[in-house]
Design a protein around this motif. Structure first.
Motif, mmCIF file in Angstrom:
data_model
loop_
_atom_site.group_PDB
_atom_site.id
_atom_site.type_symbol
_atom_site.label_atom_id
_atom_site.label_comp_id
_atom_site.label_asym_id
_atom_site.label_seq_id
_atom_site.Cartn_x
_atom_site.Cartn_y
_atom_site.Cartn_z
ATOM 1 N N GLY A 93 0.772 -1.165 0.050
ATOM 2 C CA GLY A 93 0.189 0.017 0.048
ATOM 3 C C GLY A 93 0.886 1.420 -0.236
ATOM 4 N N ASN A 94 1.819 1.228 0.673
ATOM 5 C CA ASN A 94 2.905 2.506 0.889
ATOM 6 C C ASN A 94 3.503 2.413 -0.530
ATOM 7 N N VAL A 95 4.017 1.290 -1.124
ATOM 8 C CA VAL A 95 4.513 1.242 -2.486
ATOM 9 C C VAL A 95 3.561 2.190 -3.402
ATOM 10 N N VAL A 96 2.181 1.783 -3.504
ATOM 11 C CA VAL A 96 1.277 2.359 -4.511
ATOM 12 C C VAL A 96 1.304 3.949 -4.018
ATOM 13 N N THR A 97 1.036 3.991 -2.878
ATOM 14 C CA THR A 97 0.949 5.639 -2.304
ATOM 15 C C THR A 97 2.099 6.516 -2.695
ATOM 16 N N GLY A 98 3.307 5.877 -2.723
ATOM 17 C CA GLY A 98 4.513 6.474 -3.172
ATOM 18 C C GLY A 98 4.370 6.857 -4.552
ATOM 19 N N GLY A 99 3.726 5.902 -5.646
ATOM 20 C CA GLY A 99 3.411 6.323 -7.052
ATOM 21 C C GLY A 99 4.432 6.274 -7.579
ATOM 22 N N LEU A 100 4.322 6.979 -8.774
ATOM 23 C CA LEU A 100 5.285 7.081 -9.897
ATOM 24 C C LEU A 100 6.549 7.837 -9.452
ATOM 25 N N SER A 101 6.609 8.942 -8.700
ATOM 26 C CA SER A 101 7.423 9.482 -8.023
ATOM 27 C C SER A 101 8.583 8.609 -7.234
ATOM 28 N N GLY A 102 7.925 7.588 -6.568
ATOM 29 C CA GLY A 102 8.856 6.579 -5.780
ATOM 30 C C GLY A 102 9.443 5.638 -6.480
ATOM 31 N N LEU A 103 8.611 5.084 -7.532
ATOM 32 C CA LEU A 103 9.334 4.262 -8.546
ATOM 33 C C LEU A 103 10.543 4.910 -9.029
ATOM 34 N N LEU A 104 10.382 6.151 -9.686
ATOM 35 C CA LEU A 104 11.641 6.788 -10.446
ATOM 36 C C LEU A 104 12.480 7.097 -9.371
ATOM 37 N N VAL A 105 12.566 7.492 -8.313
ATOM 38 C CA VAL A 105 13.387 7.592 -7.219
ATOM 39 C C VAL A 105 14.288 6.590 -6.889
ATOM 40 N N GLY A 106 13.485 5.390 -6.882
ATOM 41 C CA GLY A 106 14.287 4.146 -6.637
ATOM 42 C C GLY A 106 15.196 3.682 -7.964
ATOM 43 N N ALA A 107 14.385 3.970 -8.983
ATOM 44 C CA ALA A 107 15.423 3.840 -10.202
ATOM 45 C C ALA A 107 16.379 4.327 -10.546
ATOM 46 N N PHE A 108 16.140 5.786 -10.226
ATOM 47 C CA PHE A 108 17.199 6.854 -10.514
ATOM 48 C C PHE A 108 18.429 6.568 -9.211
ATOM 49 N N ALA A 109 18.091 6.251 -8.125
ATOM 50 C CA ALA A 109 19.063 5.813 -6.877
ATOM 51 C C ALA A 109 19.782 4.559 -7.415
ATOM 52 N N THR A 110 19.164 3.522 -7.970
ATOM 53 C CA THR A 110 19.874 2.438 -8.483
ATOM 54 C C THR A 110 20.665 2.592 -9.413
ATOM 55 N N LEU A 111 20.291 3.181 -10.501
ATOM 56 C CA LEU A 111 21.160 3.836 -11.717
ATOM 57 C C LEU A 111 22.499 4.506 -11.229
ATOM 58 N N PHE A 112 22.034 5.510 -10.651
ATOM 59 C CA PHE A 112 23.048 6.567 -10.236
ATOM 60 C C PHE A 112 24.110 5.999 -9.317
ATOM 61 N N THR A 113 23.737 5.298 -8.168
ATOM 62 C CA THR A 113 24.693 4.833 -7.236
ATOM 63 C C THR A 113 25.298 3.646 -7.810
ATOM 64 N N GLY A 114 24.741 2.637 -8.421
ATOM 65 C CA GLY A 114 25.132 1.442 -9.281
ATOM 66 C C GLY A 114 26.257 2.035 -10.200
#
Length: 353
Positions: free
Chosen positions: A235-256
């Motif tokens: 439910g929190n993942v859904v609440t985070g919405g697109l912004s949360g998904l983008l933050v996770g993807a960006f953090a993974t790509l950048f720090t990776g």
């Protein structure tokens, strides 16, 4: 004699495993997915924790194993990992851990704070500085151990200590300069490292214990992954919405990317540099960090609710994306083949993970 006995025993195990037939190849199916032995139970745990929480509260052994087992089992895994670190490998382990800490925590946190000086703590595009720094400056130690157990060696697995150091709100509070900095619980850092240190001591004193503990990763990773997953509310993942998904993807790509170049330029790991990308995750307990920081510095209180949802999304996204990306880079650079060929020459590798 001991060496020949080792290979005879290993050969017997391999023959025995080849004769095992699975009606439904659950284990082999999980292993076809990079980090699948952890990812699949993690996702299943999040589904059960979100939609069937009552099952986890039945009590007794059910609750103990499927809900409350994460920390004890990770503790055993850390102890077993320490046993694989000998005096000969301690130098490379420290170098690897230092590189991960530099590229996954110190540089990202410093850059986020620098960004904050220009845009303010409100952040950009609906993502606060609080959400950015919490997502970027820590890593999922359990997933790192699961991935390096299959694709890495003793240097990589021992670098878990980087996750022990960047775990929790320490770096976020340090770089944000939050009030109450003097109350940072250094004892938690010490408590996270003690099992690793004890494992190193025991493993160097008695190699038989090292051999006994070698199968531990295969045994405990699926169970603690499921238990960790129960703490991720979809439910929190859904609440985070697109912004949360983008933050996770960006953090993974950048720090990776930073970790990859750290492996390639600092550690000189060549075609195995993709292993570093597996550190580009966000730890599950980071979900609680925004509230902890706001408790120390009320300035961040207005951002806690949205940041918490975004971090929850980032936890799940990074847990899936980081190992997949790391394995893809390893395969592209033929690092996977090199690792498989080195199986016999790297006795510190857990089997079958």
């Amino acid at each position: 004699m001991m060496l020949s006995h080792h290979f005879l025993q290993r050969g017997f195990v391999m023959v025995a495993e080849s004769q095992i037939k699975s009606r439904i190849p659950l284990f082999d199916g999980m292993n076809r997915i990079p980090g699948g032995i952890m990812l699949i139970p993690l996702i299943l745990g999040s589904i059960v924790g979100t939609f069937f929480p009552g099952f986890l509260d039945l009590g007794n052994f059910t609750t103990a194993l499927f809900k409350d087992s994460a920390l004890p089992l990770i503790g055993i895994l850390i102890f077993a990992t320490g046993m694989q670190i000998t005096l000969k490998t301690s130098g490379p382990v420290l170098a690897t851990a230092g590189t991960i800490l530099l590229t996954k925590s110190l540089i990202p946190a410093a850059l986020v704070v620098l960004l904050g000086h220009f845009v303010g703590i409100d952040g950009i595009l609906g993502v606060s500085i609080l959400a950015l720094i919490v997502t970027m400056d820590n890593s999922n130690g359990g997933l790192w151990l699961a991935f390096t157990g299959r694709y890495g060696d003793a240097r990589d697995r021992g670098a878990y200590m980087a996750s022990a150091i960047n775990d929790g709100p320490f770096f976020s509070m340090l770089f944000l300069g939050a009030a109450g900095l003097a109350d940072i619980p250094y004892t938690l850092l010490l408590a996270a490292v003690i099992p690793l240190v004890l494992g190193i001591i025991v493993g160097n004193l008695d190699e038989k214990w090292t051999e006994i503990m070698r199968p531990i990763p295969n045994m405990v990773i699926p169970f603690f992954a499921f238990a960790l997953g129960t703490g991720i509310d979809l439910g929190n993942v859904v609440t985070g919405g697109l912004s949360g998904l983008l933050v996770g993807a960006f953090a993974t790509l950048f720090t990776g990317t930073l970790a990859y170049f750290g492996y390639r330029w600092i550690l000189r790991r060549g075609n195995q540099s993709g292993i570093g990308i597996a550190s580009a995750t966000t730890a599950g307990n980071a979900i609680a960090t925004p509230a902890i920081i706001a408790g120390a510095d009320p300035t961040f209180e207005p951002f806690v609710e949205v940041a918490t949802a975004q971090v929850a999304s980032a936890v799940l996204v990074s847990a899936v994306l980081a190992p997949l990306l790391a394995a893809w880079v390893l395969k592209r650079e033929r690092g996977l083949k090199a690792q498989d060929e080195n199986t016999e020459s790297a006795p510190l590798r857990p089997e079958g993970l």
